[in-house]
Design a protein around this motif. Structure first.
Motif, PDB file in Angstrom:
ATOM      1  N   ILE A  17       0.573 -10.127   3.987  1.00 60.74           N
ATOM      2  CA  ILE A  17      -0.728 -10.675   3.598  1.00 60.74           C
ATOM      3  C   ILE A  17      -1.693  -9.507   3.571  1.00 60.74           C
ATOM      4  O   ILE A  17      -2.035  -8.942   4.605  1.00 60.74           O
ATOM      5  N   LEU A  18      -2.116  -9.137   2.367  1.00 66.18           N
ATOM      6  CA  LEU A  18      -3.002  -7.992   2.163  1.00 66.18           C
ATOM      7  C   LEU A  18      -4.345  -8.491   1.648  1.00 66.18           C
ATOM      8  O   LEU A  18      -4.451  -8.914   0.498  1.00 66.18           O
ATOM      9  N   ASP A  19      -5.354  -8.457   2.509  1.00 68.46           N
ATOM     10  CA  ASP A  19      -6.696  -8.916   2.136  1.00 68.46           C
ATOM     11  C   ASP A  19      -7.691  -8.228   3.056  1.00 68.46           C
ATOM     12  O   ASP A  19      -7.434  -8.063   4.245  1.00 68.46           O
ATOM     13  N   ASP A  20      -8.842  -7.823   2.499  1.00 70.44           N
ATOM     14  CA  ASP A  20      -9.838  -7.141   3.323  1.00 70.44           C
ATOM     15  C   ASP A  20     -10.787  -8.098   4.031  1.00 70.44           C
ATOM     16  O   ASP A  20     -11.597  -7.680   4.844  1.00 70.44           O
ATOM     17  N   VAL A  61       1.284 -11.791  -0.425  1.00 68.60           N
ATOM     18  CA  VAL A  61       0.035 -12.339  -0.946  1.00 68.60           C
ATOM     19  C   VAL A  61      -0.931 -11.163  -0.938  1.00 68.60           C
ATOM     20  O   VAL A  61      -1.254 -10.630   0.123  1.00 68.60           O
ATOM     21  N   VAL A  62      -1.355 -10.736  -2.125  1.00 72.20           N
ATOM     22  CA  VAL A  62      -2.122  -9.497  -2.260  1.00 72.20           C
ATOM     23  C   VAL A  62      -3.468  -9.779  -2.924  1.00 72.20           C
ATOM     24  O   VAL A  62      -3.518 -10.366  -4.006  1.00 72.20           O
ATOM     25  N   ASN A  70      -7.042  -0.808  -5.567  1.00 73.34           N
ATOM     26  CA  ASN A  70      -6.615  -2.006  -6.266  1.00 73.34           C
ATOM     27  C   ASN A  70      -5.301  -2.513  -5.679  1.00 73.34           C
ATOM     28  O   ASN A  70      -4.345  -1.744  -5.522  1.00 73.34           O
ATOM     29  N   GLY A  71      -5.228  -3.797  -5.379  1.00 72.50           N
ATOM     30  CA  GLY A  71      -4.022  -4.392  -4.818  1.00 72.50           C
ATOM     31  C   GLY A  71      -2.816  -4.307  -5.736  1.00 72.50           C
ATOM     32  O   GLY A  71      -1.679  -4.410  -5.284  1.00 72.50           O
ATOM     33  N   ARG A  86       8.769 -12.140  -4.104  1.00 70.41           N
ATOM     34  CA  ARG A  86       7.876 -13.127  -4.715  1.00 70.41           C
ATOM     35  C   ARG A  86       6.462 -12.729  -4.322  1.00 70.41           C
ATOM     36  O   ARG A  86       6.133 -12.701  -3.139  1.00 70.41           O
ATOM     37  N   ILE A  87       5.627 -12.398  -5.309  1.00 72.77           N
ATOM     38  CA  ILE A  87       4.298 -11.839  -5.056  1.00 72.77           C
ATOM     39  C   ILE A  87       3.230 -12.699  -5.719  1.00 72.77           C
ATOM     40  O   ILE A  87       3.310 -12.970  -6.916  1.00 72.77           O
ATOM     41  N   VAL A  88       2.239 -13.091  -4.925  1.00 75.55           N
ATOM     42  CA  VAL A  88       1.095 -13.833  -5.442  1.00 75.55           C
ATOM     43  C   VAL A  88      -0.134 -12.952  -5.295  1.00 75.55           C
ATOM     44  O   VAL A  88      -0.407 -12.421  -4.221  1.00 75.55           O
ATOM     45  N   VAL A  89      -0.858 -12.778  -6.395  1.00 74.26           N
ATOM     46  CA  VAL A  89      -2.100 -12.011  -6.374  1.00 74.26           C
ATOM     47  C   VAL A  89      -3.260 -12.997  -6.241  1.00 74.26           C
ATOM     48  O   VAL A  89      -3.342 -13.966  -6.990  1.00 74.26           O
TER      49      VAL A  89
END
Length: 184
Positions: A17-20, A61-62, A70-71, A86-89
């Motif tokens: 989980i990549l989120d600022d 999840v990016v 940029n993600g 499996r990647i969700v932007v």
């Protein structure tokens, strides 16, 4: 339902989980853990790349826009390190051009914020040929407009005149909109 999700995830339950946004990141991690995933959190592109290089997760999840870049850079690295991931932007700046760019570099799906854990889970586990069902409770057009205005207002450091200029809106009209409560 949780058992069904756990069965659909498979043996490798690793999730990046990549989120600022720290509050969102923690909330999503707790919700995804309850659904059977094993989340690892990151708040920057650099941190996300380190995680992907050391142990590419099965799911990610990016967030698209992060403070240090940029993600999509992380999406590309993950796709190179693990082509079955499996990647969700996720992004608060939903636009067709960014959705196309995300899919081109390897994202499985693209969701606009605010997205809840059910939306994210459905996107991560959706089969390629199956279209996801429409959302149960979609935001009203008024709410979407209000969210967009609030986002631009925050990006302009809460400067009403600058926000009005960027939205091509009269300053007084914007002030009236900002003074009202958010629509449902």
């Amino acid at each position: 339902m949780v058992e069904d999700v756990a069965a659909a995830i498979g043996p490798d339950r690793s999730l990046l989980i990549l989120d600022d946004d720290e509050a969102f990141r923690r909330r999503l991690a707790r919700a995804m853990e309850k659904r059977g995933f094993e989340p690892v959190m990151a708040e920057s592109v650099a941190e996300g790349l380190r995680i992907v290089e050391s142990a590419p997760p099965a799911f990610a999840v990016v967030d698209l826009r992060l403070e240090d870049g940029n993600g999509l850079d992380v999406v590309e690295a993950l796709r190179a390190g693990r082509d079955t991931a499996r990647i969700v932007v996720l992004t608060g700046y939903g636009a067709i051009a960014t959705a196309v760019a995300a899919v081109k570099v390897g994202a499985t799906d693209y969701l606009s914020k605010p997205a809840d854990a059910d939306d994210v889970t459905a996107a991560l586990l959706a089969q390629k040929a199956v279209k996801p069902p429409p959302p149960e409770n979609p935001m009203s057009a008024d709410r979407v407009r209000w969210e967009h205005i609030q986002r631009v207002f925050e990006l302009c450091d809460r400067n009403v005149s600058e926000t009005a200029r960027r939205l091509n809106m009269h300053r007084r009209t914007l002030q009236r909109i900002l003074a009202k409560r958010s629509p449902k």
